[in-house]
Design an enzyme around this catalytic site. Structure first.
Site, PDB file in Angstrom:
ATOM      1  N   SER A 194       0.844  -1.192   0.000  1.00 51.02           N
ATOM      2  CA  SER A 194       0.000   0.000   0.000  1.00 51.02           C
ATOM      3  C   SER A 194       0.879   1.242   0.000  1.00 51.02           C
ATOM      4  O   SER A 194       1.697   1.414  -0.894  1.00 51.02           O
ATOM      5  CB  SER A 194      -0.978  -0.049   1.176  1.00 51.02           C
ATOM      6  OG  SER A 194      -2.000   0.916   1.026  1.00 51.02           O
ATOM      7  N   GLU A 322      -9.255  -5.344  -4.304  1.00 48.58           N
ATOM      8  CA  GLU A 322      -8.575  -4.394  -3.420  1.00 48.58           C
ATOM      9  C   GLU A 322      -9.563  -3.523  -2.644  1.00 48.58           C
ATOM     10  O   GLU A 322      -9.502  -3.423  -1.420  1.00 48.58           O
ATOM     11  CB  GLU A 322      -7.644  -3.486  -4.243  1.00 48.58           C
ATOM     12  CG  GLU A 322      -6.436  -4.187  -4.833  1.00 48.58           C
ATOM     13  CD  GLU A 322      -5.270  -4.278  -3.882  1.00 48.58           C
ATOM     14  OE1 GLU A 322      -5.414  -3.916  -2.703  1.00 48.58           O
ATOM     15  OE2 GLU A 322      -4.198  -4.731  -4.322  1.00 48.58           O
ATOM     16  N   HIS A 420      -7.754  -5.592  -0.118  1.00 52.88           N
ATOM     17  CA  HIS A 420      -6.543  -4.842   0.207  1.00 52.88           C
ATOM     18  C   HIS A 420      -5.992  -5.289   1.555  1.00 52.88           C
ATOM     19  O   HIS A 420      -6.733  -5.428   2.532  1.00 52.88           O
ATOM     20  CB  HIS A 420      -6.875  -3.348   0.252  1.00 52.88           C
ATOM     21  CG  HIS A 420      -5.684  -2.461   0.368  1.00 52.88           C
ATOM     22  ND1 HIS A 420      -4.737  -2.361  -0.625  1.00 52.88           N
ATOM     23  CD2 HIS A 420      -5.275  -1.621   1.362  1.00 52.88           C
ATOM     24  CE1 HIS A 420      -3.807  -1.494  -0.258  1.00 52.88           C
ATOM     25  NE2 HIS A 420      -4.104  -1.039   0.950  1.00 52.88           N
TER      26      HIS A 420
END
Length: 515
Positions: A194, A322, A420
């Protein structure tokens, strides 16, 4: 001190760094060192400045506890109530099988945490690196860097991208000290997820980071890099929340532990300023690396396409669903309306407006509002930026290996999908910590999960050691990627429909639109 305590201290590993000696601990066959300063505390005259060398110490410093987290907002990956306090935010931690210089030094992996550039710290339980160090017989380093206003706000009197400069300083510490821990300074892999992956991508384009690592792993690269104009405008708005100007002189009057409140206050208002801040407004995240022309001269895609990463081997990828994590955390799973889907498609679709909406509705005619809402934001924010990094690397004469994680998180009967952050507990084997606690929930950690976790650790550590994760490099003809599922397989890129939608669209620095 008791006899047992004397014996324990005598067996504890001691390593001499450039700034002084440190004593770690032995934990299940590894030597572990926590909280080693790689820079001086960035407070007082050093606040909002580039990191400075650590202050040397006499004697042996105990390295048995993580350093304090950098000041930040509260959040899932933010520090808990038991986190240490103090100003020594800039520290590293080391896991090593053998803390001695060696004729055959081990590869080194350096982890950069995520957290939207505004939260996170290396002491989070989810980043316990023991399984990685054992699986790859290598040295793992995790580091703290300044986040939020301290690390990324574009303020007068301070260099841009101080969080990135912290990362460079930590990598310089690795170069200068890791041999004493049994690591090879010539075989360093930087890896992150990320915002950590966005940092990795940025470091590929940062001139001062060149030569500090030879391999890079970027897990779910966010496409948000700010133009200088946008970053300055956001910083002015943050400072205004505290009744101040966006200058070092003003902001330094506020305690660094209190200042994050101004960033949080602005975040709550950002969604209403689409007219001024465009696509960044709905993200409620006023921080990202800034393409300032100096620390970060151009975007990572521009740098790699021009050959900046030609000598760096790259592993990059993303997760299949995600954005579902954010949909779920907002309580919108199964509740997204047609109007919300339309707004998202027009905001984030390629080309924007009605053209962006039309492109997705035509490409995915059977998709309902929830799928379209999720898909366009997954593609814009993570999927396409990650894939484009591999394509830019190949265009610039370098090599990239690509993956997609498709295995669904087990919590809530799989409702999170391959969302995610799922790659973190799988890679580190920390199924019950931080995001792992959310995504695994009360579900049993099955042999299937453990096998995939082992496969990922094996691929990542093999890449750190040899540059080969076990599958072919990506090219624009076959487009082969490693699909990470219950039965991992190599096949053409699964998100081909989205790739075609985006193939004529770039990811420039996000602009300031106007008043």
């Amino acid at each position: 001190m008791t006899t047992a305590e004397h014996r324990e201290q005598a067996s504890a590993p001691v390593v001499r760094t450039a700034a002084g000696a440190v004593r770690g601990s032995r934990e299940d066959g590894l030597a572990v060192f926590r909280g080693i300063p790689f820079a001086a505390p960035p407070v007082g005259a050093a606040r909002f400045q580039a990191p400075r060398p650590p202050v040397p110490w006499e004697g042996v410093r105990e390295a048995d506890a993580f350093g304090p987290p950098p000041p930040q907002e509260a959040g899932l990956l933010g520090p808990g109530g038991a986190a240490p306090s103090g100003d020594d935010w800039l520290t590293v931690n080391v896991w090593t099988p053998d803390p001695r210089p060696s004729a055959t030094p081990r590869p080194v992996m350096v982890w950069i945490y995520g957290g939207a550039y505004k939260i996170g710290h290396s002491g989070s339980p989810g980043y316990d690196a023991q399984h990685l160090a054992r699986a790859g017989d290598l040295v793992v380093v995790t580091l703290n860097y300044r986040v939020g206003i301290e690390g990324f706000a574009r303020i007068d009197g301070a260099p841009a991208n101080r969080g990135l400069l912290d990362q460079v300083a930590a990598l310089e510490w690795v170069r200068d000290n890791i041999a004493a821990f049994g690591g090879d300074p010539g075989r360093v892999t930087v890896f992150g997820e990320s915002a950590g992956a966005g940092s990795v991508a940025a470091l590929l384009a940062v001139p001062s980071a060149r030569g500090l690592f030879g391999r890079a792993v970027a897990q779910s690269v966010p496409g948000t890099y700010f133009s200088d104009e946008l970053a300055r405008d956001l910083a002015a708005a943050i400072a205004a929340e505290a009744g101040l100007r966006p200058t070092v002189a003003d902001l330094a009057t506020v305690d660094p532990r209190v200042l994050p409140e101004a960033g949080a206050a602005l975040g709550e208002k950002m969604a209403a300023r689409v007219d001024r801040w465009g696509r960044v407004a709905p993200t409620v995240t006023p921080f990202s690396p800034v393409v300032d022309g100096e620390v970060l001269p151009v975007t990572p895609w521009q740098a790699l396409a021009a050959g900046a990463g030609r000598d760096v081997e790259l592993l990059v990828g993303h997760n299949a669903q995600e954005y579902r994590l954010f949909v779920a955390m907002a309580g919108r799973l199964g509740k997204v309306t047609e109007d919300q889907a339309t707004d998202a498609l027009r905001m984030f679709g390629p080309g924007g407006g009605e053209a962006g909406e039309r492109a997705y509705r035509t490409a995915f005619p059977q998709a309902g509002p929830g799928e379209l809402y999720e898909r366009v934001q997954s593609d814009w924010l993570f999927h396409m930026p990650s894939l484009r990094l591999a394509e830019a690397q190949a265009a610039g004469g370098g090599r990239a290996h690509v993956y997609e994680l498709t295995w669904p998180a087990p919590a809530l009967d799989g409702a999170f999908g391959a969302c995610h952050g799922l790659d973190i507990p799988l890679l580190f084997g920390t199924y019950r910590a931080d995001l792992g606690a959310l995504l695994f929930g009360d579900a049993e950690v099955t042999e299937e999960a453990r096998a995939l976790s082992s496969f990922m650790r094996g691929a990542w550590t093999a890449f750190a050691g040899t540059g080969d994760p076990g599958w072919p490099a990506y090219d624009t003809e076959r487009r082969l990627v490693q699909v990470l599922d219950a039965r991992p397989e190599v096949r053409p890129y699964p998100e081909e429909t989205s790739r075609r939608l985006w193939e004529d669209h770039d990811f420039p620095p996000l602009p300031l639109l106007g008043s």
